[in-house]
Design an enzyme around this catalytic site. Structure first.
Site, PDB file in Angstrom:
ATOM      1  N   ASN A  14       0.823  -1.353  -0.021  1.00  0.00           N
ATOM      2  CA  ASN A  14       0.076   0.029   0.023  1.00  0.00           C
ATOM      3  C   ASN A  14       0.850   1.132  -0.016  1.00  0.00           C
ATOM      4  O   ASN A  14       1.394   1.622   1.104  1.00  0.00           O
ATOM      5  CB  ASN A  14      -0.976  -0.093   1.059  1.00  0.00           C
ATOM      6  CG  ASN A  14      -1.815   1.331   1.633  1.00  0.00           C
ATOM      7  OD1 ASN A  14      -1.672   1.910   0.455  1.00  0.00           O
ATOM      8  ND2 ASN A  14      -2.419   1.371   2.629  1.00  0.00           N
ATOM      9  N   LYS A  16      -0.089   4.333  -0.324  1.00  0.00           N
ATOM     10  CA  LYS A  16      -0.578   5.438   0.137  1.00  0.00           C
ATOM     11  C   LYS A  16      -0.501   6.711  -0.662  1.00  0.00           C
ATOM     12  O   LYS A  16      -0.240   6.437  -1.874  1.00  0.00           O
ATOM     13  CB  LYS A  16      -0.045   5.560   1.766  1.00  0.00           C
ATOM     14  CG  LYS A  16      -0.297   4.331   2.433  1.00  0.00           C
ATOM     15  CD  LYS A  16      -0.194   4.531   4.037  1.00  0.00           C
ATOM     16  CE  LYS A  16      -0.046   3.205   4.668  1.00  0.00           C
ATOM     17  NZ  LYS A  16      -0.109   3.526   6.210  1.00  0.00           N
ATOM     18  N   HIS A 101      -9.557   0.786   4.924  1.00  0.00           N
ATOM     19  CA  HIS A 101      -8.140   0.937   5.614  1.00  0.00           C
ATOM     20  C   HIS A 101      -8.564   1.917   6.818  1.00  0.00           C
ATOM     21  O   HIS A 101      -9.323   2.817   6.665  1.00  0.00           O
ATOM     22  CB  HIS A 101      -7.035   1.613   4.662  1.00  0.00           C
ATOM     23  CG  HIS A 101      -5.884   1.596   5.058  1.00  0.00           C
ATOM     24  ND1 HIS A 101      -5.411   2.568   6.203  1.00  0.00           N
ATOM     25  CD2 HIS A 101      -4.522   0.605   4.863  1.00  0.00           C
ATOM     26  CE1 HIS A 101      -4.151   2.325   6.633  1.00  0.00           C
ATOM     27  NE2 HIS A 101      -3.770   1.184   5.895  1.00  0.00           N
ATOM     28  N   GLU A 103      -7.065   4.230   7.883  1.00  0.00           N
ATOM     29  CA  GLU A 103      -6.627   5.921   7.452  1.00  0.00           C
ATOM     30  C   GLU A 103      -8.119   6.293   6.964  1.00  0.00           C
ATOM     31  O   GLU A 103      -8.411   7.768   7.018  1.00  0.00           O
ATOM     32  CB  GLU A 103      -5.422   6.106   6.679  1.00  0.00           C
ATOM     33  CG  GLU A 103      -4.472   6.023   7.392  1.00  0.00           C
ATOM     34  CD  GLU A 103      -3.224   5.351   6.846  1.00  0.00           C
ATOM     35  OE1 GLU A 103      -3.120   5.461   5.503  1.00  0.00           O
ATOM     36  OE2 GLU A 103      -2.175   4.927   7.459  1.00  0.00           O
ATOM     37  N   GLU A 173      -5.279  -5.329  10.818  1.00  0.00           N
ATOM     38  CA  GLU A 173      -4.138  -4.182  11.072  1.00  0.00           C
ATOM     39  C   GLU A 173      -4.497  -3.568  12.303  1.00  0.00           C
ATOM     40  O   GLU A 173      -5.541  -2.620  12.257  1.00  0.00           O
ATOM     41  CB  GLU A 173      -4.415  -3.145   9.754  1.00  0.00           C
ATOM     42  CG  GLU A 173      -3.794  -4.130   8.409  1.00  0.00           C
ATOM     43  CD  GLU A 173      -3.148  -2.840   7.473  1.00  0.00           C
ATOM     44  OE1 GLU A 173      -2.458  -3.012   6.890  1.00  0.00           O
ATOM     45  OE2 GLU A 173      -3.971  -1.809   7.432  1.00  0.00           O
ATOM     46  N   GLY A 179       2.140   2.057  10.829  1.00  0.00           N
ATOM     47  CA  GLY A 179       3.090   3.356  10.904  1.00  0.00           C
ATOM     48  C   GLY A 179       3.916   3.739  12.234  1.00  0.00           C
ATOM     49  O   GLY A 179       4.572   4.732  12.016  1.00  0.00           O
ATOM     50  N   SER A 218       3.550  -2.131  10.481  1.00  0.00           N
ATOM     51  CA  SER A 218       4.743  -2.352  10.686  1.00  0.00           C
ATOM     52  C   SER A 218       5.500  -3.534  10.375  1.00  0.00           C
ATOM     53  O   SER A 218       6.558  -4.047  11.211  1.00  0.00           O
ATOM     54  CB  SER A 218       5.214  -1.940  12.140  1.00  0.00           C
ATOM     55  OG  SER A 218       4.758  -0.434  12.491  1.00  0.00           O
TER      56      SER A 218
END
Ligand code: PEP
Length: 256
Positions: A14, A16, A101, A103, A173, A179, A218
């Site tokens: 991904n 992003k 996702h 985010e 996730e 991240g 991560s």
């Protein structure tokens, strides 16, 4: 009796909101060079660049076994939705699409209902949804992680036909791992991956044995083997490390 099924590992990158169009082409080219020998036979490798570089990456990976995914989609076929990209636009270009996702859930307020609509739209379009679920740190600390993730999985699979469950991919996730450099450890991720498959089996039957469950958060070349060693974890959704072809290749090879 459970039906035993081979699940080919999948590793998706991904990207992003990173890479200019030129950088996307370069990164795709480097990734093909690094993984062309094992992609498609031993592992499905999916690149998910920004929308504006889908065509560039499509052309760059053409003729290679790498696959192309989008980072989200709009569940409507077309219309007055400024800035959005529909499944009708992605179909024919991509084979996969990330939905839900964290985010998108956090910054763009996507709800479980939205993620369900996107999952169903992707399946209808012949795209493999990589649907993301995962708890926040407070929920894990309060002992609510399993119930929360199970609820997200129930919501996203609502209306998925038993025959289609094999086409779905779910990425676990945990938000505290994305991240942050702080990954879940293998057994924790495995426990949740098994839970996800259990919920899918309850809703959609034995076909859930063929559904792939990925871990994301991560993942690096240094820790990928720990996740690859866990039954029920069939691959990884990789953010930051997918921007480095060598690191992404090392992660991918850990799952083969
Ligand atoms: C992600 O955003 O899906 C992700 C897993 O990011 P990272 O690998 O950077 O934690």
């Amino acid at each position: 009796m459970a039906v035993l099924q081979e699940r080919r590992p999948m590793v998706a990158g991904n990207w992003k909101m990173n890479t200019t169009d030129a950088e996307a082409g370069d990164l795709a080219r480097e990734t093909v060079r690094a993984l062309g020998d094992i992609a498609g036979t031993d592992v499905d490798v999916v690149l998910c660049p920004p929308f504006v570089s889908l065509t560039t990456v499509y052309e760059t990976i053409a003729g290679s076994p790498l696959l192309l995914g989008a980072q989200t989609l709009n569940a409507a076929p077309k219309g007055a939705y400024t800035g959005e990209v529909s499944w009708t636009m992605l179909r024919g270009l991509c084979t996969h699409v990330i939905v839900g996702h964290s985010e998108r859930r956090t910054y763009y307020h996507e709800t479980d209902e939205d993620v369900n609509k996107k999952t169903l739209a992707a399946l209808d379009a012949g795209l493999t949804p990589i649907a993301c679920v995962g708890e926040r740190l407070e929920q894990r600390e309060a002992g609510q992680a399993h119930a929360y993730v199970a609820g997200q999985v129930r919501a996203l699979l609502d209306g998925v036909a038993p025959g289609a469950i094999r086409e779905v991919c779910i990425a676990y996730e945990p938000l505290w791992a994305i991240g942050t450099g702080r990954s879940a450890d293998g057994p924790v991720a495995r426990e949740v991956a098994a839970l996800i498959r259990g919920v899918a089996r309850e809703l959609c039957g034995e076909g859930a044995e063929g559904m792939r469950v990925l871990y994301g958060g991560s993942v690096t070349a240094a820790n990928a083997a720990e996740f690859a060693a866990q039954p029920d974890i069939d691959g990884a959704l990789v953010g930051g490390a997918s921007l480095d072809a060598a690191a992404f290749a090392a992660i991918t090879r850990a799952f083969v």
